[in-house]
Design a protein around this motif. Structure first.
Motif, PDB file in Angstrom:
ATOM      1  N   LEU A  85      33.383  44.949  34.299  1.00  0.00           N
ATOM      2  CA  LEU A  85      31.953  45.200  34.160  1.00  0.00           C
ATOM      3  C   LEU A  85      31.431  46.084  35.289  1.00  0.00           C
ATOM      4  N   VAL A  86      31.785  45.745  36.513  1.00  0.00           N
ATOM      5  CA  VAL A  86      31.295  46.493  37.669  1.00  0.00           C
ATOM      6  C   VAL A  86      31.831  47.925  37.668  1.00  0.00           C
ATOM      7  N   THR A  88      32.931  49.756  35.155  1.00  0.00           N
ATOM      8  CA  THR A  88      32.356  50.560  34.076  1.00  0.00           C
ATOM      9  C   THR A  88      31.008  51.146  34.497  1.00  0.00           C
ATOM     10  N   GLY A  89      30.173  50.323  35.105  1.00  0.00           N
ATOM     11  CA  GLY A  89      28.882  50.810  35.578  1.00  0.00           C
ATOM     12  C   GLY A  89      29.028  51.889  36.638  1.00  0.00           C
ATOM     13  N   LEU A  90      29.975  51.705  37.550  1.00  0.00           N
ATOM     14  CA  LEU A  90      30.156  52.688  38.614  1.00  0.00           C
ATOM     15  C   LEU A  90      30.735  53.999  38.088  1.00  0.00           C
ATOM     16  N   VAL A  92      30.097  55.305  35.126  1.00  0.00           N
ATOM     17  CA  VAL A  92      28.972  56.009  34.508  1.00  0.00           C
ATOM     18  C   VAL A  92      28.097  56.666  35.583  1.00  0.00           C
ATOM     19  N   ILE A  93      27.803  55.916  36.625  1.00  0.00           N
ATOM     20  CA  ILE A  93      26.991  56.468  37.713  1.00  0.00           C
ATOM     21  C   ILE A  93      27.704  57.644  38.372  1.00  0.00           C
ATOM     22  N   GLY A 129      38.735  54.560  36.930  1.00  0.00           N
ATOM     23  CA  GLY A 129      38.275  53.222  36.564  1.00  0.00           C
ATOM     24  C   GLY A 129      39.371  52.401  35.912  1.00  0.00           C
TER      25      GLY A 129
END
Length: 507
Positions: A85-86, A88-90, A92-93, A129
């Motif tokens: 989860l973490v 994936t967010g990073l 994208v950012i 990732g």
């Protein structure tokens, strides 16, 4: 088994870098390629192998040692879900913020170089990732004493990049670099895929869950934060080196990257292998405080001796015959003999701090085994601060004041990092000695290793003088001579690690 897995992986990595050097040379596109990997690798370094292993393995291995297997499996599933989860967010950012990151990390890249770097970084981020999730597999496998597979898995990643270069069928270097970066993404998926079947079998199925609320998970998260901070602080030094290299010249980043690939080989093969094998073993040590300290001292000293036997000659070889080693790996196609000499200067400067940086890994693992994740952070801060200052002085200020060519100025960055590594090693050793008693290498034994390495260097130099102009063959012959003379000399001097190596080789 860790060393065998890492050796397999690193040999494929050397093959990959040799292909990169052949197709891209040591020019601007090669510098862009190197920098483009550096930026998304922040994810892998913060959340990947080192930080995750040091926080997850001691807790998971402890549960397994106590027979709490179901709790260990729930912990593994929760860590995988949270990590996915973490990350994936990073990712994208990172893809969205790539232009800003380029300006921060590589301010010396402008125009076409900057635009190509942006494209390559955006391609690379998702693959990095996936590599973080591969590091979770490594943690599970190492805890079950499955060492070879996770460290050999990067072979798939390297093979995919090599295949992409050869299948690209284009002479346009920027387009070639983009195709190869897509090969890296495919390789990341392959690296994860080869580990998942074994991990699934060991866990009895992977059960991802974000609802786990156990003390074990809380411990992993609590330990992970300072360890990832330490990794992040350490990466500051690497990123500052890249930043300063972009200000030195358009080719400095590539030269630095080639040299770092060679200089980190003994760190990975011997420092990482011993540290990775010892971490779960040291974390499982039980008994009274005195008994734990005695066992840790014994394991730590034995590990230091094993590391030094291989790293002392590696450092001498980098300093004495680094140009030949660079020629063996890189000298082909667009990478010339002159480029090999440039890489040698950086490699020699890295050799100054090689032993300190490698031994420091084992000391850090000892702190992690004692559930102390904060002390290494403080020492990492000191090392990075000193390294950045020295890199700036020796890489930019002093060379410009003395009129030194930019190609030699890059070595100043590596020398600054080497001197800072000795500072961190001294702090780690002193801190651990206060905890468990005196540890460290014996001066007499170290002198024997250094003497044997110098004798080997002399033999290699004589051989290269007798075989001039043979390029890679000359380098291979010199390296083989260096290794043979070193092993024979240490056997003659009665070094225990040499006898052990010989017995295992025969067996």
């Amino acid at each position: 088994m860790v060393a065998a897995g890492i050796l397999t992986s690193r040999l494929s990595g050397l093959a990959r870098s040799s292909v990169v050097a052949h197709f891209l040379g040591n020019g601007p596109v090669a510098s862009v390629w190197t920098a483009a990997f550096r930026i998304p690798n922040l994810l892998q370094n913060l959340f990947g192998e080192g930080a995750l292993s040091a926080s997850f393995i001691p807790v998971y291995a402890g549960l397994e040692a106590r027979g709490s297997r179901e709790e260990a499996r729930r912990l593994a599933g929760a860590v995988a879900a949270l990590l996915g989860l973490v990350v994936t967010g990073l990712v994208v950012i990172g893809v969205v913020a790539t232009p800003l990151l380029i300006d921060l990390i590589a301010p010396g890249f402008t125009g076409d170089m900057r635009e190509l770097t942006i494209r390559l970084v955006r391609i690379a981020f998702p693959g990095t990732g996936v590599l973080v999730l591969s590091a979770w597999c490594l943690g599970v496998l190492n805890s079950h004493h499955r060492f070879f597979l996770p460290y050999a898995a990067p072979v798939a990643w390297n093979v995919a990049i090599i295949a992409a270069f050869f299948l690209a069928r284009t002479d346009e270097l920027s387009r070639l670099a983009e195709i190869a970066m897509w090969g890296a993404v495919a390789g990341s998926v392959l690296q994860l895929a080869v580990q998942l079947p074994t991990v699934t079998r060991l866990l009895g199925g992977i059960r991802l869950s974000l609802r786990e609320r156990s003390p074990a998970l809380a411990t992993v998260i609590r330990n992970f934060l300072p360890i990832s901070l330490a990794r992040g602080i350490t990466q500051v030094s690497a990123y500052v080196d890249t930043l300063l290299a972009t200000l030195i010249s358009a080719t400095a980043v590539a030269s630095l990257g080639y040299a770092q690939l060679l200089s980190t080989l003994p760190v990975s093969l011997f420092g990482m292998s011993v540290s990775a094998a010892e971490l779960p073993a040291m974390a499982a040590v039980q008994g009274t405080d005195g008994e734990i300290a005695a066992q840790l001292r014994a394991r730590l000293d034995a590990g230091l001796r094993r590391i030094a036997y291989f790293v002392v000659p590696s450092a001498v070889a980098f300093i004495a015959i680094g140009h030949l080693l660079a020629a063996v790996v890189f000298q082909s196609g667009r990478f010339t003999a002159d480029d090999s000499v440039t890489v040698w200067s950086i490699l020699a400067a890295s050799g100054v701090g090689l032993l300190a940086g490698t031994l420091g890994r084992l000391y850090s693992s000892s702190f992690y085994a004692l559930r102390d994740t904060r002390t290494p952070v403080r020492y990492a801060v000191a090392r990075v601060g000193v390294g950045v200052l020295l890199g700036w002085l020796l890489g930019l200020v002093v060379p410009r004041a003395l009129g030194i060519e930019p190609r030699w100025a890059t070595a100043g960055l590596a020398l600054g990092a080497s001197l800072a590594a000795w500072l961190e090693f001294s702090l780690l050793r002193r801190g651990m000695n206060r905890r468990i008693g005196a540890t460290g290498l014996d001066a007499t034994s170290t002198a024997r290793l250094a003497g044997a390495a110098l004798a080997a260097a002399g033999a290699a130099w004589l051989l290269q003088l007798a075989l001039p102009g043979l390029g890679r063959l000359q380098g291979l012959a010199a390296a083989a001579t260096f290794g043979a003379v070193y092993v024979m000399t240490t056997l003659a001097l009665g070094v225990p690690e040499a006898r052990t190596l010989l017995r295992r080789s025969i067996r």
